[in-house]
Scaffold this motif. Structure first.
Motif, PDB file in Angstrom:
ATOM      1  N   GLY A  44       0.788  -1.226   0.000  1.00 51.13           N
ATOM      2  CA  GLY A  44       0.000   0.000   0.000  1.00 51.13           C
ATOM      3  C   GLY A  44       0.820   1.275   0.000  1.00 51.13           C
ATOM      4  O   GLY A  44       0.280   2.358  -0.259  1.00 51.13           O
ATOM      5  N   ALA A  45       2.115   1.192   0.284  1.00 50.05           N
ATOM      6  CA  ALA A  45       2.963   2.389   0.295  1.00 50.05           C
ATOM      7  C   ALA A  45       3.077   2.940  -1.125  1.00 50.05           C
ATOM      8  O   ALA A  45       3.035   2.202  -2.111  1.00 50.05           O
ATOM      9  N   VAL A  46       3.242   4.262  -1.205  1.00 46.80           N
ATOM     10  CA  VAL A  46       3.268   4.946  -2.490  1.00 46.80           C
ATOM     11  C   VAL A  46       4.579   5.702  -2.659  1.00 46.80           C
ATOM     12  O   VAL A  46       5.024   6.398  -1.751  1.00 46.80           O
ATOM     13  N   GLY A  47       5.176   5.540  -3.820  1.00 45.26           N
ATOM     14  CA  GLY A  47       6.276   6.394  -4.260  1.00 45.26           C
ATOM     15  C   GLY A  47       5.636   7.405  -5.196  1.00 45.26           C
ATOM     16  O   GLY A  47       5.292   7.078  -6.335  1.00 45.26           O
ATOM     17  N   PHE A  67       3.809   0.305 -11.321  1.00 45.62           N
ATOM     18  CA  PHE A  67       4.741   1.383 -11.658  1.00 45.62           C
ATOM     19  C   PHE A  67       4.203   2.189 -12.813  1.00 45.62           C
ATOM     20  O   PHE A  67       3.707   1.623 -13.799  1.00 45.62           O
ATOM     21  N   THR A  68       4.309   3.500 -12.715  1.00 48.05           N
ATOM     22  CA  THR A  68       3.966   4.397 -13.811  1.00 48.05           C
ATOM     23  C   THR A  68       5.244   5.083 -14.263  1.00 48.05           C
ATOM     24  O   THR A  68       5.975   5.649 -13.442  1.00 48.05           O
ATOM     25  N   ILE A  69       5.524   5.004 -15.555  1.00 51.04           N
ATOM     26  CA  ILE A  69       6.662   5.694 -16.152  1.00 51.04           C
ATOM     27  C   ILE A  69       6.152   6.438 -17.369  1.00 51.04           C
ATOM     28  O   ILE A  69       5.591   5.825 -18.287  1.00 51.04           O
ATOM     29  N   ASP A  70       6.283   7.751 -17.329  1.00 47.62           N
ATOM     30  CA  ASP A  70       5.878   8.596 -18.459  1.00 47.62           C
ATOM     31  C   ASP A  70       4.437   8.317 -18.886  1.00 47.62           C
ATOM     32  O   ASP A  70       4.136   8.199 -20.068  1.00 47.62           O
ATOM     33  N   GLY A  91       6.563   6.879 -10.744  1.00 47.54           N
ATOM     34  CA  GLY A  91       6.139   6.638  -9.372  1.00 47.54           C
ATOM     35  C   GLY A  91       5.548   5.240  -9.288  1.00 47.54           C
ATOM     36  O   GLY A  91       5.406   4.553 -10.301  1.00 47.54           O
ATOM     37  N   CYS A  92       5.220   4.816  -8.061  1.00 53.07           N
ATOM     38  CA  CYS A  92       4.691   3.461  -7.914  1.00 53.07           C
ATOM     39  C   CYS A  92       3.784   3.353  -6.699  1.00 53.07           C
ATOM     40  O   CYS A  92       3.812   4.186  -5.798  1.00 53.07           O
ATOM     41  N   THR A  93       2.994   2.290  -6.700  1.00 53.25           N
ATOM     42  CA  THR A  93       2.222   1.861  -5.543  1.00 53.25           C
ATOM     43  C   THR A  93       2.612   0.410  -5.286  1.00 53.25           C
ATOM     44  O   THR A  93       2.629  -0.404  -6.220  1.00 53.25           O
TER      45      THR A  93
END
Length: 116
Positions: A44-47, A67-70, A91-93
């Protein structure tokens, strides 16, 4: 704390640092040109989405992450590798508790400065 150009870095010498709710960062070996960092995530932690002037390669040690990239989001798991070139938003979850190994070029000065 690990020092720049430290040739041998026992894991216990790499002091854990809070890097956000549910995220712990350990700065490992580094020079001016490259830095290795371990990030451990609770489920559940978020970057948060962000960008920086460093190229970053991430290797998934364990767990699962969205993960989200661009603007593109994918689920990644142990053994997957991701490339985030400088200036690209990412960023990521964390979906399942796990760890990431990040390599930055050049090193992240903000990770070792006193205010980091």
């Amino acid at each position: 704390m690990v020092q720049k150009h430290q040739r041998w870095v026992p894991y216990g010498d790499a002091a854990p640092q809070a890097a956000g709710p549910g995220v712990t960062r350990r700065v490992l070996a580094y020079t001016d040109g490259v830095m290795c960092v371990e990030n451990r995530f609770e489920a559940g932690a978020v970057g948060a989405l962000h960008s920086h002037p460093h190229t970053q390669i991430t290797y998934v040690l364990s767990g699962a992450f969205a993960f989200t990239i661009d603007g593109e989001t994918r689920t990644v798991r142990q053994g997957d590798t991701l490339l985030k070139e400088d200036g690209v938003e990412h960023g990521c979850t964390c979906l399942e508790a796990g760890a990431l190994l990040d390599v930055f070029a050049p090193m992240r000065e903000d990770f070792v400065s006193p205010q980091a």
